[in-house]
Design a protein around this motif. Structure first.
Motif: not given
Length: 580
Positions: A55-57, A147, A164
């Motif tokens: 998961i990457q912001l 995300y 997301s």
């Protein structure tokens, strides 16, 4: 277990617990929907499992509680946040308690502490809280992080990247899905590099990509769902060949190095002396029979005639740049006398090769003794039912060293063939190793190619035929003779008196005029034969010369603009309208 939106699930997830398996639940996408994700289509259907691996912001949106503005915060935002004394209207007390009681460090409806952006995002208890920040303003707001979820799906080649905020509901099923294995499909070209996994059983997911290669029955069997067994890699060379056009249609073949048939050389035909240089090839000598004379002129005796036999020895390069190259040959006129002669290049004549050996050559021996391309005659073909059963003469084009894979059908092990993965790539997945050692039958030694793929291969292959010799340059004396001859003819024609056209010449002139002006003459002829009075009688004449027009060039000093600035007027040629 109660489902939740993908956004709420990701925001409340402890990233240290990855990977997690979630199931797509019913909702808006009950029948499944296709999304454009990272440039490729992705279908999320009800009941599908996805494995979240990272998961990457991406960004953080700051939305006011009155929903009157939305600000995107940079990821390195340095401002400090503080809990608002009032709870957000969208957050119920039950939801607040379920979030906060599970954490030791519980934010307090009187907490005066200040939090950084990362602390707010990493604490599930802070999700959905109403916050204040002096660097943003005096309004109350909520943080909405977005995300990028990287997940693995069943039977997909690449990792899927999903935002997301995608409107889909999920439920965590990590604990009860420990036995689930996500299968990643492979391309056949990737299997070519995996020597340690062969032999292996596999199932085809997609039909072969690209243009059809072979005209074989087993091609139609390679469809999705077909189970095959990949045995080993085949590194033997092959020969690209084609049949001569005749009663039977021209065919193209791929001959394996294991082909057991034999060939004899076919006599080659040459249409000029310069073609004999390319015919030498790897052979030291070339024997030909003259089949067509050449025009030697009245003063020069012919060097050879029809029926003479020539033994071409070599090409002699001239030391002087102005001189021409010659072929050194031995002439045999049939009465036992031989003579060494020098034949100039670029003579228009005819020759046929005199084959003096009746030896049978195998395919490896052909490559050893002859130069490709060459024509051969099929004299011993053990496979009487194969593609070469009705072919007598072949043109061996080029040698190919493309890697193949030996493959057989699982439900019909006797059907064995060789697939070139770089020409016939397809997607598949492994179903396991062989249940018992399989010894596949011999694959076909000759495969017939499609016409489109044959020409595609010719474009990709470098040519090995040597370039023909360049013709000799004309000397300055020859150029001067040609120029003097043309100038004399011009002066002779200018000095002759003009001749009056004869009757035949007049008729010829009329015919030429009809070609030049068909519409004019036809219209004039029709004007005398029209019967219908309602038909227009239009006579077309020769085109009138057009009058030359002078273009007016405006001078910058002659232009001015209107007071409104919208219209540009020319003072000397156009009268501006009154502004009153």
């Amino acid at each position: 277990m109660e489902s939740t939106s993908l956004q709420q699930y990701v925001c409340s997830l402890d990233f240290r617990s990855l990977p997690r398996v979630v199931k797509i639940c019913s909702g808006v996408y009950f029948q499944g929907s296709v999304y454009e994700i990272s440039g490729s289509e992705c279908c999320l259907s009800t009941g599908d499992l996805i494995k979240i691996v990272d998961i990457q912001l991406q960004k953080v949106n700051c939305e006011s509680t009155e929903k009157d503005y939305l600000v995107e915060l940079p990821l390195n935002f340095k401002g400090l946040f503080q809990l608002s004394p009032e709870q957000s209207p969208r957050t119920s007390m039950k939801h607040f308690l379920s979030r906060t009681l599970s954490f030791k460090d519980k934010p307090s409806a009187c907490d005066k502490r200040q939090y950084t952006l990362q602390e707010v995002l990493q604490s599930p208890a802070m999700q959905g809280k109403t916050l204040k920040c002096l660097e943003i303003g005096s309004s109350k707001f909520q943080l909405c992080p977005v995300y990028q979820v990287e997940a693995i799906m069943h039977l997909r080649n690449n990792v899927v990247k999903i935002e997301s905020t995608l409107d889909v509901e999920v439920v965590d099923v990590t604990e009860e899905s420990q036995h689930v294995h996500f299968i990643k499909p492979l391309m056949l070209s990737e299997v070519l590099l995996m020597d340690n996994v062969l032999p292996v059983r596999a199932e085809i997911l997609g039909a072969p990509e690209g243009m059809p290669v072979f005209q074989s029955k087993w091609i139609s069997r390679l469809q999705p769902g077909c189970k095959i067994q990949i045995h080993h890699k085949v590194l033997s060379w092959k020969i690209l060949a084609s049949s001569r056009k005749g009663k039977r249609r021209a065919c193209r073949f791929l001959l394996s190095s294991r082909y057991e048939g034999c060939f004899r050389r076919c006599p080659r035909e040459f249409h000029s002396t310069s073609e004999l240089t390319s015919g030498l090839g790897l052979a030291r000598k070339l024997h030909v029979v003259v089949t067509k004379d050449y025009d030697s002129g009245e003063t020069e005796p012919p060097l050879f005639g029809i029926g003479d036999r020539l033994e071409v020895l070599s090409l002699a390069r001239a030391a002087d740049p102005s001189a021409a190259d010659v072929l050194e040959c031995i002439r045999d006129n049939g009465d036992g006398d031989t003579e060494r002669i020098e034949v100039p290049l670029f003579l228009d004549a005819g020759f046929v090769e005199d084959i003096r050996d009746s030896r049978k050559y195998t395919l490896p021996e052909v490559l050893e003794h002859f130069h490709l391309p060459c024509e051969v005659k099929v004299v011993a073909n053990k496979d009487t039912s194969g593609p070469l059963s009705c072919v007598s003469v072949l043109t061996l084009e080029n040698q190919i060293t493309e890697p193949f894979l030996a493959v057989s059908l699982e439900d019909e092990p006797s059907v064995t063939f060789e697939i070139p993965p770089r020409w016939m790539d397809m997607s598949l997945f492994f179903t396991g190793g062989p249940e018992k050692p399989m010894f596949p039958s011999s694959s076909p030694k000759v495969e017939e190619l499609t016409e489109a793929f044959y020409y595609h291969m010719l474009k990709m292959m470098p040519t090995s035929t040597p370039a023909p010799p360049r013709p000799p340059k004309r000397s300055d004396s020859e150029k001067n003779k040609c120029s003097q001859r043309s100038s004399k003819e011009g002066r002779r024609k200018a000095s002759e008196p003009p001749k009056l056209p004869s009757a035949d010449a007049k008729d010829t002139f009329k015919e030429a005029a009809k070609l030049l002006y068909p519409r004019t003459l036809q219209a004039r002829a029709d004007s005398h034969t029209l019967v219908n009075p309602n038909q227009y009688n239009i006579q077309y004449g020769p085109p009138r010369p057009q009058k030359t027009t002078k273009h007016f060039q405006q001078s910058p000093s002659m232009l001015c603009s209107s007071p409104t600035g919208n219209v540009l007027w020319c003072l000397t040629h156009t009268k501006a309208p009154s502004l009153t």
